[in-house]
Every structure is written in structure tokens, then in C-alpha cells.
Scaffold this active site. Structure first.
Site, PDB file in Angstrom:
ATOM      1  N   TRP A   1      25.058  42.582  82.597  1.00  0.00           N
ATOM      2  CA  TRP A   1      24.506  43.893  82.209  1.00  0.00           C
ATOM      3  C   TRP A   1      23.589  44.429  83.300  1.00  0.00           C
ATOM      4  O   TRP A   1      23.317  45.619  83.360  1.00  0.00           O
ATOM      5  CB  TRP A   1      23.782  43.803  80.867  1.00  0.00           C
ATOM      6  CG  TRP A   1      22.341  43.369  80.929  1.00  0.00           C
ATOM      7  CD1 TRP A   1      21.888  42.096  80.927  1.00  0.00           C
ATOM      8  CD2 TRP A   1      21.187  44.208  81.014  1.00  0.00           C
ATOM      9  NE1 TRP A   1      20.511  42.078  81.004  1.00  0.00           N
ATOM     10  CE2 TRP A   1      20.057  43.355  81.054  1.00  0.00           C
ATOM     11  CE3 TRP A   1      20.990  45.594  81.048  1.00  0.00           C
ATOM     12  CZ2 TRP A   1      18.757  43.860  81.142  1.00  0.00           C
ATOM     13  CZ3 TRP A   1      19.685  46.073  81.146  1.00  0.00           C
ATOM     14  CH2 TRP A   1      18.594  45.209  81.183  1.00  0.00           C
TER      15      TRP A   1
ATOM     16  N   HIS B   1      12.347  46.611  84.116  1.00  0.00           N
ATOM     17  CA  HIS B   1      11.218  46.005  83.442  1.00  0.00           C
ATOM     18  C   HIS B   1      10.559  46.918  82.420  1.00  0.00           C
ATOM     19  O   HIS B   1      10.350  46.509  81.287  1.00  0.00           O
ATOM     20  CB  HIS B   1      10.212  45.349  84.377  1.00  0.00           C
ATOM     21  CG  HIS B   1       9.438  44.349  83.590  1.00  0.00           C
ATOM     22  ND1 HIS B   1       9.959  43.141  83.228  1.00  0.00           N
ATOM     23  CD2 HIS B   1       8.260  44.452  82.955  1.00  0.00           C
ATOM     24  CE1 HIS B   1       9.120  42.525  82.427  1.00  0.00           C
ATOM     25  NE2 HIS B   1       8.085  43.290  82.251  1.00  0.00           N
TER      26      HIS B   1
ATOM     27  N   GLU C   1      12.091  49.012  80.861  1.00  0.00           N
ATOM     28  CA  GLU C   1      13.101  49.018  79.802  1.00  0.00           C
ATOM     29  C   GLU C   1      12.858  47.915  78.767  1.00  0.00           C
ATOM     30  O   GLU C   1      13.003  48.136  77.571  1.00  0.00           O
ATOM     31  CB  GLU C   1      14.492  48.853  80.431  1.00  0.00           C
ATOM     32  CG  GLU C   1      15.624  48.538  79.470  1.00  0.00           C
ATOM     33  CD  GLU C   1      15.998  49.689  78.551  1.00  0.00           C
ATOM     34  OE1 GLU C   1      15.669  50.835  78.880  1.00  0.00           O
ATOM     35  OE2 GLU C   1      16.615  49.416  77.514  1.00  0.00           O
TER      36      GLU C   1
ATOM     37  N   SER D   1       2.611  46.535  63.190  1.00  0.00           N
ATOM     38  CA  SER D   1       1.245  47.026  62.967  1.00  0.00           C
ATOM     39  C   SER D   1       1.185  47.922  61.745  1.00  0.00           C
ATOM     40  O   SER D   1       0.102  48.272  61.286  1.00  0.00           O
ATOM     41  CB  SER D   1       0.747  47.806  64.188  1.00  0.00           C
ATOM     42  OG  SER D   1       0.775  46.996  65.326  1.00  0.00           O
TER      43      SER D   1
ATOM     44  N   LYS E   1      -3.042  42.079  71.137  1.00  0.00           N
ATOM     45  CA  LYS E   1      -2.237  42.509  69.988  1.00  0.00           C
ATOM     46  C   LYS E   1      -2.023  41.363  69.011  1.00  0.00           C
ATOM     47  O   LYS E   1      -2.215  41.521  67.804  1.00  0.00           O
ATOM     48  CB  LYS E   1      -0.892  43.021  70.474  1.00  0.00           C
ATOM     49  CG  LYS E   1      -1.014  44.382  71.100  1.00  0.00           C
ATOM     50  CD  LYS E   1       0.323  44.903  71.491  1.00  0.00           C
ATOM     51  CE  LYS E   1       0.262  46.389  71.673  1.00  0.00           C
ATOM     52  NZ  LYS E   1      -0.060  47.107  70.444  1.00  0.00           N
TER      53      LYS E   1
ATOM     54  N   ARG F   1      23.150  30.172  83.392  1.00  0.00           N
ATOM     55  CA  ARG F   1      23.638  31.175  82.439  1.00  0.00           C
ATOM     56  C   ARG F   1      24.925  31.801  82.957  1.00  0.00           C
ATOM     57  O   ARG F   1      25.283  31.632  84.119  1.00  0.00           O
ATOM     58  CB  ARG F   1      22.571  32.240  82.213  1.00  0.00           C
ATOM     59  CG  ARG F   1      22.222  33.026  83.447  1.00  0.00           C
ATOM     60  CD  ARG F   1      20.981  33.882  83.265  1.00  0.00           C
ATOM     61  NE  ARG F   1      21.248  35.079  82.474  1.00  0.00           N
ATOM     62  CZ  ARG F   1      20.590  36.242  82.653  1.00  0.00           C
ATOM     63  NH1 ARG F   1      19.665  36.352  83.579  1.00  0.00           N
ATOM     64  NH2 ARG F   1      20.856  37.278  81.895  1.00  0.00           N
TER      65      ARG F   1
END
Lengths: 529, 294
Positions: A145, A257, A259, A272, A335, A454
Site C-alpha cells: 500500500w 505519517h 495519515e 473521549s 490522553k 512481512r
């Protein structure tokens, strides 16, 4: 007073009839219709991409080549990735944004309703081209990809042209969708809803949309260079003409990145929303959440080359990108701590959206930690292009993004359909998914650390046991997702009537309208104090 | 903002144009894919026809869609808030265009600063140069590529300089046109518009001349002439396409002005076209500096 009469007339006109049949869906300008289209499209794409993954896992069930040729295996991994990123996760988030943003900020619709319809309808066409390439003589894209040059240029199997143009129109769709989100949030908030009063869900989509506007055009640029390199004799990524294949990776990851944050920031927004509801407490550290989201977005622009530590960058580059990447752990940590602090001493109940949200927090954190390991340059030299990387990004994208989408879907299904979902089935969906997803992805860490590469259809014998279990986990996870389909269909058809606010601790404007939400909401904006 | 403005936010009932546009984009993407594919295999197919059909359909779509918008606007259905939506939408669209060009400028700077010097052995790449192309010497513009393709440098004086002056002037005339519109001086407005459009067309004419010069025997600067030719033609080419689009936009605005559209207070479409024009101008200045001069 003529103007007032006119306004009245027009708002009459605005409350137009719903069209019926296929035309309703083709011509619609209604944000709820378009949100529904996005959500169904993304689920169909999710099942399609999942089917490809099932073939991949069948092939990898045993060592040795079993059912597919290596070249076809490459096509499977490539199209699986492209479908899941651009066809499943991103449209699912856009669908949630379409449905919920206008209701959350008290707007009558998205700011540019016709553009909204166009953004959606480009997608089925783009994916028709992409998936159709399986049936063309050149075959589907087989270069991953990430379509690294020269795999996609010099050594292309001839599918590059269709791939490039499909990505071009997907990009147009994303950019227009993002512009619509930005304009809606900036311009259509109900009176009194200042930026720092917006639900965090709205904030995360606001920031995500900026990321999209900034980086999707860069993707368009890089696919264009791939196109001209492949077919028109340019040498952007060919050293013989003065270019550089590594330059491809720089431009691609400058898009790539941000993305990946495009695919995770909205997930932060969803959990949240759900965690405070089911912990019956206000979100802990709202403003720090906003700033953390913004910091992650800004940092995402200066970390791209951590995907390229093994390309032989100058030492300064390796260090710069390593430290910047590790810096992202700070706002992300803020977070995670805020979510935990929200749950701390809350009156928690464990409805299905909450189960998915808690699973998200724990499993996303695992994905975050493996990301931190990959961020260390010397360590990455070993992990690069192994199953460790596959484990990492599936933890953030499946147990991260996808689980958050499920949390959001269960949370808002009563609002969308007017019925409660089947609680027992939804819990089956959750527990089956949770167990199988870990069986599927957790052993991949070990495979990667042991050195299994991979994107290879065959592997050495010592990896056989883990791969067998991974494949079993994969099939189980795939089947578990069909439970979700059943739950949704049952929920649309009937079930217990949902009140306007089915969740005791829920806050926000979307719960002030009846369930199911009427076709038009907030034609007159509510007043926010 | 008062509540009243919110109440009148116009949500169109439904529209066939988006789906027409989506189908047009499908024809363009699928047609272009086939066309490029056939071109590469020296075979002939229907790709070109699909491509043309796609462009025809998208022109039809833009015409129909914008006619709807213009009619709704003239009927007074749009509020101040709607105008803001359009303005913000256009600004962010232009920002996305800036990022598109940034990808190509990025490629140019990377090639100049890293790729070419490294091929010549800079940094710790002595062995790269030694093993791959020992004869190669790094320079910018790259007039002789590692595989031996030779070309010549396009100077910044002459046509490019004239074009810079033309485009900068046209930005000024576009601004005067806007001022004239705001002061409701319609005849002045028309003059400034004609001037702006003419300058734009003159720019395009000279740009084509320059390409002819590049492709001449004497210059031998082709699209395929290594990274210098690649970045030169893709940057100036995409800029040229944007100028063409800008000229078309301005021409449509001119026709609308002749029809009596736009008021001193309500002229978003005109302003959008003029922003777009200033944007292509700024891109050109960057091009002139980074592609031609430095």
C-alpha cells in the site's frame, strides 16, 4: 419585513420532502443520509478488505506455498492495506463526522451539503477501479500500500496507472470532505458554543480535517511523480537520471505519517465521548486533551522519516526523527492518563460502547508502546519490515481505530435507528472480537522479534506454530465481525424503543433531539450558555 | 452574529450535480488509466474517448451546479453566514493547492540539496559515486545525468522574465478590478478585467513559446532530460494548468459582469476567482526564484 417573510418561506422550502427510492441516496444533501452512506460503504469495504486478509491468513496457515502464487499474494497484501486505510477506516470516521458533527454543534446540516454528496459518491467509483484491477490483465497493484519506487515504477506490473488515478479521485474526495468539516465547525456552531465549549469529538475531527487538507495534496503529488516515472520517462525516483528512490519515501511519508494520525485522532474523540458517559464524570482535563491533540497533529509533520531509518540517512537525520517521534509519546500519554483519570472513582457501568472504549485504551496503549520501540533508531534496524511492525500498526488500527468506531457505532445506534441494539449479541461481538484479535495480532510481536519478514507468502519452519494460531485468530476475528452486521440489521428493523437519551450519563446536543433523530435537526440553532 | 442569520442558513433540497460529477471523475480516472496504459503498450483503445467524455461531463456538471448556486444567490437565499462558508471553503481549497505544489518544490529541493550531491559523492557517499557512476560530477542545474543524458539550462532572462512581469502586473490589475467593483465603477471594472485576462493569455502564449524553445534542437531540454527537466516541466506545467484554469475563471466572471451580476457588497465568486489568480501569481514567483534564478 419582506426579508423576514422571505426567510420564513425559504425555511418552509428547506423542510422539503424526503425523496424516495434510489434517488434519495443519489441526490441527497442531508448530512444524516450521507453519513449513513459513508458508514455502510465503509463496512462493505471492511468486509472486502477482510476477505482478502482471510486469503492471506489461509496462505500463511502453514509454511510452503499453499493456495496463491507469490505475485497474487503481493496483490492481496497491497489491496488489503489500501482498502482498509482509504476504504474502511477513513470513510467510517467521515461517516461518523457527517452524522454527529452538525448535531453536536447545533447546526442544520454540513456547511456545503452538495459538496458533501460529491465527496461520498466519488468513493464507490474509486474503489470500483481499484478492486476492478484484480480482473484486468495486468492484475491489481502488487507493490504494497506504500507503493515504494522502484516497485511501483520500474518494476510495476502495469497496474500503476489505474492505481494512481484511483488514488487521485480518492484524494479529491478526502480533501473536499475535510474542507466541509472545517467550514462547518468554524462557521456553523450554535450561538454561544465557543471553541473551548465544543465536545472533544468535534475538536478531534477539526484537527484531523486540517491534517487531511495539508497532506492529501502531497499524496496526489507523489502519485503523479510515480505516474510520470512509470509512463512518461521522468526520473524523480531513478538515480540514473539524478533522482533518488529514497526521495519517494520522504515525500510519501510526509503524507503517510500525518495519515496515520488522521486514522487515530478521531478515535481519541470517540472514546473521549463514551468514557465520560459511562463513568458518569466530566472528561478529565478537557483543555489539555485539546492541546494534546493539536500537539500530536503538529508533531506528525516532523517525524515522517522514522519509517526510513534503514535507508542510510545521515546520522543527524536519524537522531532528529528519533527524538521527535519519542516526543509524541508525551501528548499521547497525557490522553491515556486523562482517560484513566476520567474513569477513576467514576460510577462505571459496562455497556458495549464502554467495553470497546476500555479495550481501546488498553490495546491502543500496547500499540503505542510498540511504536515507541520502533521509534528507537538502533532497535528499529532489527524490527524494520518484520511482523513486529505488522503487529504494531494492527494494534493501533484494529484495536485502536476500529474498536473506537465500534464504540461510537454502539453508542449512537439508538440515536440513528430509534431502537436499542441487542445487548446479548453485542456483548458476544465484543468478547469474540477481543479474544480473537489478540490471538491474531499479539503473537506477531514474537514472530517479528524472531525475524519473520512481512509481505512474504512463505516462511521458515520455526515460525509455523505461531502462524497457525495467528490464522485461527484471524478467521475467528473475521467471523466475529458478522455478528456486528446482524446486530445492526436487527437494530434497524426493530427492538426496544430508544428514548431521546438512552445513556444516563451522556451529555451533548445530540441527546436533546428525539431518537431516531428527525431528518432535519436544529433548523433553528439552540442557545448554548 | 445574530440568531436570525442562523435561521436562514440555506440547505438545498437535493441535487443531481454531485452524482454527475462523481461519474465524470470516474470516467476521467478510468479513461486516463486506460489511455496511459495503452500509450505504454502502443495499443489503441477507448481510454482517450472516455477521458474526453469525462471532461465534457465535468464541464456540464460545473455549468449546471454553478448555475444553481448563482440562481439561489441572486434569489437572495444566501445569508452572510453562507457567504462565509464559501469564503472559508475557497481559502482552504487554495491551501490544499499550495500543498500540492509543495510536493513538487520539495522534490526539487531534495534533488538539489541531497540526491544529486550524494550521487557525486558528497557526505559519506564517496563509495556510492565510485561504484555507481565514477564519471559523474554533481552540479545544478543537472546538465548531464549519471546515465549520460545531456541537456541545457533554461535562462531566467528573456521569456521567463517577461512572463514574471506579465503575471505580476495582472495581479495588480486584478486588484484594481476588485477595487472598481467595490466602488461600483462598472466600466472601469470591465477594462481592468479585460486587461487581467489578456495578460494571463499572453503569459500562457509565452509559456508555450518557451516550451517550444526547450524542445528545440539547440536546447534539448525535454521532460525526460533527468531530474532538471522533470522538475522544470512538472512545476511549470502544473502552474500553467492552474493559470489556464484561472483565465477560465476570470473569463466566466467577466461574462457575469457583462450580464450585470455582482454588487459592491455581494461578489463572492469574483473574489474567489481573484484569490485564485493571486495564488497562481505567488506560485509563479516561487517558481521563478527556485526553478529559474537559483
Amino acid at each position: 419585513m419582506t426579508t423576514e417573510v422571505l426567510t420564513e418561506d425559504l425555511s418552509e422550502h428547506n423542510q422539503h420532502h424526503k425523496m424516495t427510492g434510489i434517488k434519495r441516496w443519489l441526490y441527497t444533501t442531508n448530512h444524516k443520509d450521507i453519513g449513513t452512506l459513508y458508514l455502510w460503504f465503509s463496512f462493505i469495504m471492511f468486509l472486502t478488505g477482510g476477505a482478502l486478509a482471510m486469503i492471506i491468513r489461509m496462505e500463511l496457515f502453514q509454511p510452503g506455498l499453499q493456495i496463491v502464487e507469490p505475485d497474487f499474494f503481493n496483490q492481496l497484501t497491497t489491496v488489503h492495506g489500501l482498502i482498509m486505510v482509504f476504504g474502511a477506516i477513513m470513510p467510517a470516521f467521515t461517516g461518523l463526522a457527517n452524522w454527529m458533527l452538525p448535531m453536536m454543534i447545533g447546526a442544520p446540516d454540513m456547511a456545503l451539503p452538495r459538496l458533501n454528496n460529491w465527496s461520498f459518491w466519488i468513493l464507490p467509483f474509486a474503489f470500483a477501479i481499484l478492486i476492478g484491477s484484480f480482473f484486468m490483465e495486468s492484475g491489481a497493484p502488487n507493490f504494497g500500500w506504500t507503493f515504494y519506487a522502484p516497485l511501483s515504477t520500474t518494476y510495476s506490473n502495469g497496474s500503476t496507472a489505474f492505481f494512481v488515478f484511483a488514488v487521485h479521485i480518492m484524494g479529491i474526495s478526502s480533501i473536499m470532505g475535510a474542507i466541509n468539516i472545517v467550514v462547518t465547525i468554524m462557521n456553523l456552531r450554535a450561538p454561544g458554543m465557543t471553541y473551548m465549549k465544543m465536545p472533544l469529538f468535534v475538536w478531534t475531527f477539526f484537527i484531523t480535517a486540517y491534517l487531511l487538507i495539508a497532506v492529501m495534496p502531497v499524496l496526489a503529488g507523489v502519485v503523479t511523480m510515480v505516474l510520470t516515472d512509470t509512463y512518461f520517462g521522468t526520473s524523480f525516483f531513478n538515480a540514473a537520471g539524478g533522482g533518488d528512490p529514497v526521495m519517494f519515501q520522504h515525500i510519501f511519508w510526509f503524507f503517510g505519517h500525518p495519515e496515520v494520525y488522521i486514522m487515530i485522532l478521531p478515535a481519541f474523540g470517540i472514546v473521549s465521548t463514551t468514557i465520560p458517559t459511562f463513568a458518569r464524570k466530566k472528561l478529565f482535563g478537557y483543555s489539555s486533551m485539546v492541546y494534546a491533540t493539536a500537539s500530536i497533529a503538529l508533531l506528525s509533520f516532523i517525524v515522517w522519516a522514522h519509517h526510513m531509518f534503514t535507508t542510510g540517512m545521515p546520522l543527524f537525520g536519524e537522531l532528529f526523527f528519533m527524538y521527535c517521534t519519542m516526543l509524541i509519546a508525551v501528548p499521547t500519554g497525557v490522553k491515556v492518563f486523562n482517560w484513566m483519570a476520567t474513569m477513576w472513582r467514576g460510577s462505571m457501568t459496562f455497556e458495549t460502547p464502554m467495553l470497546f472504549s476500555i479495550a481501546f485504551v488498553i490495546l491502543f496503549t500496547i500499540g503505542g508502546f510498540s511504536g515507541l520501540m520502533l521509534a528507537l533508531t538502533p532497535v528499529d534496524f532489527q524490527y524494520h519490515d518484520t511482523y513486529f511492525v505488522v503487529a504494531h500498526f494492527h494494534y493501533v488500527l484494529v484495536t485502536g481505530s476500529l474498536f473506537s468506531i465500534y464504540a461510537g457505532a454502539y453508542y449512537w445506534l439508538p440515536k440513528w435507528t430509534g431502537h436499542m441494539y441487542n445487548d446479548v449479541l453485542s456483548k458476544w461481538h465484543f468478547w469474540c472480537s477481543l479474544i480473537s484479535v489478540n490471538l491474531l495480532f499479539f503473537p506477531m510481536h514474537f514472530l517479528g522479534l524472531a525475524g519473520m519478514p512481512r509481505r512474504i507468502p512463505d516462511y521458515a519452519l520455526q515460525f509455523a506454530d505461531f502462524n497457525k494460531w495467528i490464522s485461527i485468530g484471524g478467521f475467528a476475528f473475521g467471523l466475529s465481525q458478522l455478528i456486528f452486521l446482524v446486530v445492526v440489521i436487527k437494530c434497524i428493523k426493530g427492538g426496544e424503543k430508544a428514548p431521546a437519551k438512552p445513556w444516563e450519563g451522556a451529555e451533548g446536543l445530540e441527546w436533546t433531539v428525539p431518537s431516531p433523530a428527525p431528518y432535519h435537526t436544529f433548523s433553528t440553532p439552540p442557545k448554548i450558555d | 452574529m445574530t440568531t436570525k442569520e442562523y435561521e436562514s442558513y440555506y440547505v438545498p433540497a437535493h441535487s443531481k450535480w454531485p452524482i454527475v460529477g462523481a461519474f465524470a471523475l470516474f470516467l476521467i480516472a478510468f479513461g486516463a488509466g486506460n489511455y496511459v496504459h495503452d500509450l505504454n503498450n502502443n495499443s489503441s483503445g477507448y481510454g482517450g474517448y472516455l477521458l474526453i467524455a469525462g471532461f465534457a461531463l465535468i464541464i456540464y456538471m460545473v455549468y449546471g451546479w454553478f448555475s444553481n448556486v448563482i440562481n439561489e444567490s441572486m434569489a437572495g437565499r444566501y445569508s452572510h453566514q453562507m457567504d462565509n462558508s464559501f469564503r472559508q471553503g475557497m481559502s482552504w481549497f487554495i491551501f490544499s493547492e499550495v500543498m500540492f505544489f509543495a510536493a513538487f518544490f520539495g522534490a526539487l529541493l531534495y534533488a538539489r540539496q541531497f540526491a544529486v550531491p550524494w550521487l557525486g559523492g558528497a557526505g559519506n557517499n564517496a563509495m556510492t559515486a565510485e561504484v555507481l557512476w565514477p564519471e559523474f560530477t554533481a552540479s545544478w542545474p543537472l546538465l548531464k545525468t549519471p546515465d549520460g543524458t545531456e541537456t541545457n539550462e533554461m535562462g531566467w532572462y528573456g521569456l521567463p522574465l517577461i512572463n514574471t512581469v506579465l503575471l505580476l502586473t495582472s495581479s495588480i490589475t486584478a486588484h484594481f478590478a476588485h477595487v472598481a467593483l467595490e466602488q461600483n465603477k462598472r466600466s472601469q471594472l470591465k477594462v481592468w478585467m479585460v486587461l487581467t485576462i489578456s495578460l494571463g493569455i499572453a503569459f500562457l502564449f509565452f509559456q508555450v513559446q518557451e516550451y517550444g524553445h526547450g524542445y528545440s534542437e539547440e536546447m534539448q531540454l525535454y521532460l525526460t532530460s533527468g531530474i532538471y527537466g522533470n522538475t522544470f516541466y512538472l512545476l511549470t506545467g502544473f502552474h500553467g494548468m492552474h493559470v489556464t484554469l484561472g483565465v477560465i475563471m476570470l473569463t466566466v466572471m467577466f461574462i457575469r459582469i457583462l450580464k450585470g451580476h455582482f454588487t459592491p457588497n455581494n461578489h463572492f465568486a469574483f473574489q474567489a476567482a481573484s484569490w485564485y489568480w493571486h495564488f497562481v501569481d505567488v506560485v509563479w514567483v516561487m517558481l521563478f526564484i527556485f526553478v529559474y534564478i537559483i
